[in-house]
Design an enzyme around this catalytic site. Structure first.
Site, PDB file in Angstrom:
ATOM      1  N   ASP A   1      11.511  69.338  40.449  1.00 28.60           N
ATOM      2  CA  ASP A   1      11.119  70.471  38.960  1.00 28.60           C
ATOM      3  C   ASP A   1      10.172  69.649  37.926  1.00 28.60           C
ATOM      4  O   ASP A   1      10.793  68.674  37.995  1.00 28.60           O
ATOM      5  CB  ASP A   1      12.786  70.468  38.382  1.00 28.60           C
ATOM      6  CG  ASP A   1      12.352  71.522  37.432  1.00 28.60           C
ATOM      7  OD1 ASP A   1      12.512  72.745  37.273  1.00 28.60           O
ATOM      8  OD2 ASP A   1      12.962  70.355  36.560  1.00 28.60           O
TER       9      ASP A   1
ATOM     10  N   TYR B   1       7.431  67.374  30.016  1.00 29.87           N
ATOM     11  CA  TYR B   1       8.251  65.877  30.046  1.00 29.87           C
ATOM     12  C   TYR B   1       6.905  64.848  29.800  1.00 29.87           C
ATOM     13  O   TYR B   1       7.868  64.209  30.718  1.00 29.87           O
ATOM     14  CB  TYR B   1       8.340  65.984  32.239  1.00 29.87           C
ATOM     15  CG  TYR B   1       9.744  66.857  31.905  1.00 29.87           C
ATOM     16  CD1 TYR B   1       9.968  66.935  30.851  1.00 29.87           C
ATOM     17  CD2 TYR B   1      10.017  67.919  33.043  1.00 29.87           C
ATOM     18  CE1 TYR B   1      11.423  68.438  31.543  1.00 29.87           C
ATOM     19  CE2 TYR B   1      10.883  68.503  33.501  1.00 29.87           C
ATOM     20  CZ  TYR B   1      11.528  69.040  32.303  1.00 29.87           C
ATOM     21  OH  TYR B   1      12.391  70.374  31.904  1.00 29.87           O
TER      22      TYR B   1
HETATM   23  N1  NAP Z   1      14.655  73.705  31.184  1.00 32.19           N
HETATM   24  C1  NAP Z   1      14.957  72.742  30.843  1.00 32.19           C
HETATM   25  O1  NAP Z   1      15.366  73.067  29.641  1.00 32.19           O
HETATM   26  C2  NAP Z   1      15.555  71.202  30.910  1.00 32.19           C
HETATM   27  C3  NAP Z   1      16.445  70.623  30.244  1.00 32.19           C
HETATM   28  C4  NAP Z   1      17.333  69.625  30.887  1.00 32.19           C
HETATM   29  C5  NAP Z   1      16.905  69.367  32.244  1.00 32.19           C
HETATM   30  N2  NAP Z   1      15.568  69.684  33.047  1.00 32.19           N
HETATM   31  C6  NAP Z   1      15.575  69.548  34.525  1.00 32.19           C
HETATM   32  O2  NAP Z   1      16.860  69.485  35.229  1.00 32.19           O
HETATM   33  C7  NAP Z   1      16.654  67.238  35.670  1.00 32.19           C
HETATM   34  C8  NAP Z   1      18.639  66.997  35.640  1.00 32.19           C
HETATM   35  O3  NAP Z   1      18.954  66.786  34.349  1.00 32.19           O
HETATM   36  P1  NAP Z   1      19.054  65.629  33.211  1.00 32.19           P
HETATM   37  O4  NAP Z   1      17.925  64.843  34.184  1.00 32.19           O
HETATM   38  O5  NAP Z   1      19.140  66.183  32.162  1.00 32.19           O
HETATM   39  O6  NAP Z   1      20.224  65.229  34.003  1.00 32.19           O
HETATM   40  P2  NAP Z   1      21.531  64.956  35.721  1.00 32.19           P
HETATM   41  O7  NAP Z   1      20.155  65.054  36.403  1.00 32.19           O
HETATM   42  O8  NAP Z   1      22.670  65.803  35.097  1.00 32.19           O
HETATM   43  O9  NAP Z   1      21.609  63.704  34.805  1.00 32.19           O
HETATM   44  C9  NAP Z   1      20.678  62.362  34.609  1.00 32.19           C
HETATM   45  C10 NAP Z   1      21.652  61.066  34.514  1.00 32.19           C
HETATM   46  O10 NAP Z   1      22.370  60.847  35.853  1.00 32.19           O
HETATM   47  C11 NAP Z   1      22.604  59.553  36.183  1.00 32.19           C
HETATM   48  N3  NAP Z   1      22.447  59.301  36.929  1.00 32.19           N
HETATM   49  C12 NAP Z   1      21.442  60.417  38.339  1.00 32.19           C
HETATM   50  N4  NAP Z   1      22.534  59.896  39.784  1.00 32.19           N
HETATM   51  C13 NAP Z   1      23.621  59.707  39.306  1.00 32.19           C
HETATM   52  C14 NAP Z   1      24.535  59.074  40.041  1.00 32.19           C
HETATM   53  N5  NAP Z   1      24.449  59.088  41.374  1.00 32.19           N
HETATM   54  N6  NAP Z   1      25.485  57.700  39.963  1.00 32.19           N
HETATM   55  C15 NAP Z   1      25.839  58.222  38.346  1.00 32.19           C
HETATM   56  N7  NAP Z   1      24.427  57.923  37.609  1.00 32.19           N
HETATM   57  C16 NAP Z   1      23.403  59.724  38.011  1.00 32.19           C
HETATM   58  C17 NAP Z   1      20.687  58.798  35.722  1.00 32.19           C
HETATM   59  O11 NAP Z   1      20.498  57.885  35.800  1.00 32.19           O
HETATM   60  P3  NAP Z   1      20.116  56.855  36.521  1.00 32.19           P
HETATM   61  O12 NAP Z   1      18.685  57.301  36.498  1.00 32.19           O
HETATM   62  O13 NAP Z   1      19.854  55.405  36.084  1.00 32.19           O
HETATM   63  O14 NAP Z   1      20.581  56.859  37.949  1.00 32.19           O
HETATM   64  C18 NAP Z   1      20.554  60.097  34.532  1.00 32.19           C
HETATM   65  O15 NAP Z   1      20.402  59.030  33.044  1.00 32.19           O
HETATM   66  C19 NAP Z   1      15.022  67.231  34.795  1.00 32.19           C
HETATM   67  O16 NAP Z   1      14.743  66.246  35.156  1.00 32.19           O
HETATM   68  C20 NAP Z   1      14.617  68.386  34.574  1.00 32.19           C
HETATM   69  O17 NAP Z   1      13.447  68.446  35.829  1.00 32.19           O
HETATM   70  C21 NAP Z   1      15.602  71.208  32.373  1.00 32.19           C
END
Ligand code: NAP
Length: 275
Positions: free
Chosen positions: A42, A47
């Protein structure tokens, strides 16, 4: 075998890899994810990581045709010419001829929705993307988009995790044979301290993150796109296909929903959400 969810001809691996906020680590993280087995990435123009995503795909050695690649056009680029330019720039940065899914990243009430739906459909017809969809559209606006768009929308990518109720959205998407792509599936990391999910995780011999992700993808029409910069956690988040949550466990986690838990809610730009 890659587990997929299907909608309007799109077969989307139920676990994807999120690429926001990875900065200079994007290439390495994407290559690691693909080596571990992810086949859904994604991305988004906004980004600032599309170059890294492209490099990571190349470095992984995984064939382009085996990857489901998404990118998005930002809310300020929803007029026709800007939309086309943004899409072409994304393809160049990602070093690909097409993406599998092109999304409108956020709605923009200052730009006619009909114009945006026409151009996103055009991107599909001209082969720049195989499928199209939206992100951050509440159900009323999504309904309008569906009616205005000459091509089927396959997903609405919205925030979804155990603390955020998306019942209205899910019911709407299922009625329209669409997929909910769950972003912030780990509540941007907050969920990994949840004691109730922790108790289930201990019983299953899995981690809290794995249970939180399993809870999402066990629901019909839901795929999830966790992000991590850490190789061990990248692998951990994909290792969720060897256990099942019971109906009781699914309900127990659903009961963790609470008001005020939305994370992505940009002031002045967020639409009127369903819940
Ligand atoms: N369409 C939109 O408007 C929108 C908005 C937000 C996000 N997104 C997409 O959705 C994706 C995911 O959302 P997000 O990045 O905001 O949040 P997320 O995936 O819910 O959480 C990411 C965070 O969790 C930590 N993490 C990941 N795996 C873990 C595990 N197994 N144990 C403990 N901590 C863990 C990561 O830290 P570490 O890196 O240190 O592991 C990071 O700080 C984004 O990267 C993006 O591609 C889209």
């Amino acid at each position: 075998m890659i587990v997929k969810a299907s909608a309007h001809g799109a077969d989307i691996p139920v676990i994807g890899f999120g690429t926001s906020m990875l900065g200079g680590k994007a290439a390495e993280a994407v290559a690691t994810a693909l080596k571990v087995g992810y086949r859904h990435i994604d991305a988004a123009r906004k980004y600032g990581t599309e170059d890294g995503v492209g490099d990571g795909i190349r470095a992984s050695g995984v064939a382009r045709g085996d990857i489901f690649l998404t990118t998005k056009v930002s809310h300020e680029n929803l007029h026709t010419a800007d939309f086309v330019r943004s899409t072409q720039t994304s393809l160049k940065a990602l070093q690909v001829d097409y993406v599998d899914l092109l999304l409108v990243h956020w709605p923009n009430p200052a730009i006619p929705l009909a114009e945006t739906m026409d151009v996103v459909a055009r991107m599909k017809r001209e082969g720049l993307t195989r499928h199209i969809g939206v992100a951050n559209f509440p159900t009323a606006l999504l309904d309008e988009a569906i009616h205005l768009c000459p091509e089927p929308l396959v997903t609405d990518q919205v925030e979804y995790h155990a603390n955020l109720d998306q019942t209205t959205m899910l019911n709407f998407l299922r009625r329209h044979d669409m997929i909910l792509t769950a972003y912030c599936p780990l509540g941007r990391g907050r969920l990994v301290n949840d004691p109730a999910i922790g108790a289930i995780a201990r019983r299953k011999g899995k981690t809290i993150a794995q249970v939180a992700l399993r809870w999402l993808i066990q629901q019909p029409n839901v795929v999830a796109i966790p992000r991590s910069s850490n190789p061990q956690r990248i692998a951990e988040n994909f290792d969720i296909f060897d256990f099942t949550l019971s109906d009781e466990e699914l309900s127990e986690i659903a009961a963790l929903r609470r008001a005020g838990s939305r994370i992505a809610d940009p002031a002045g730009r967020a639409p009127a959400w369903d819940e």
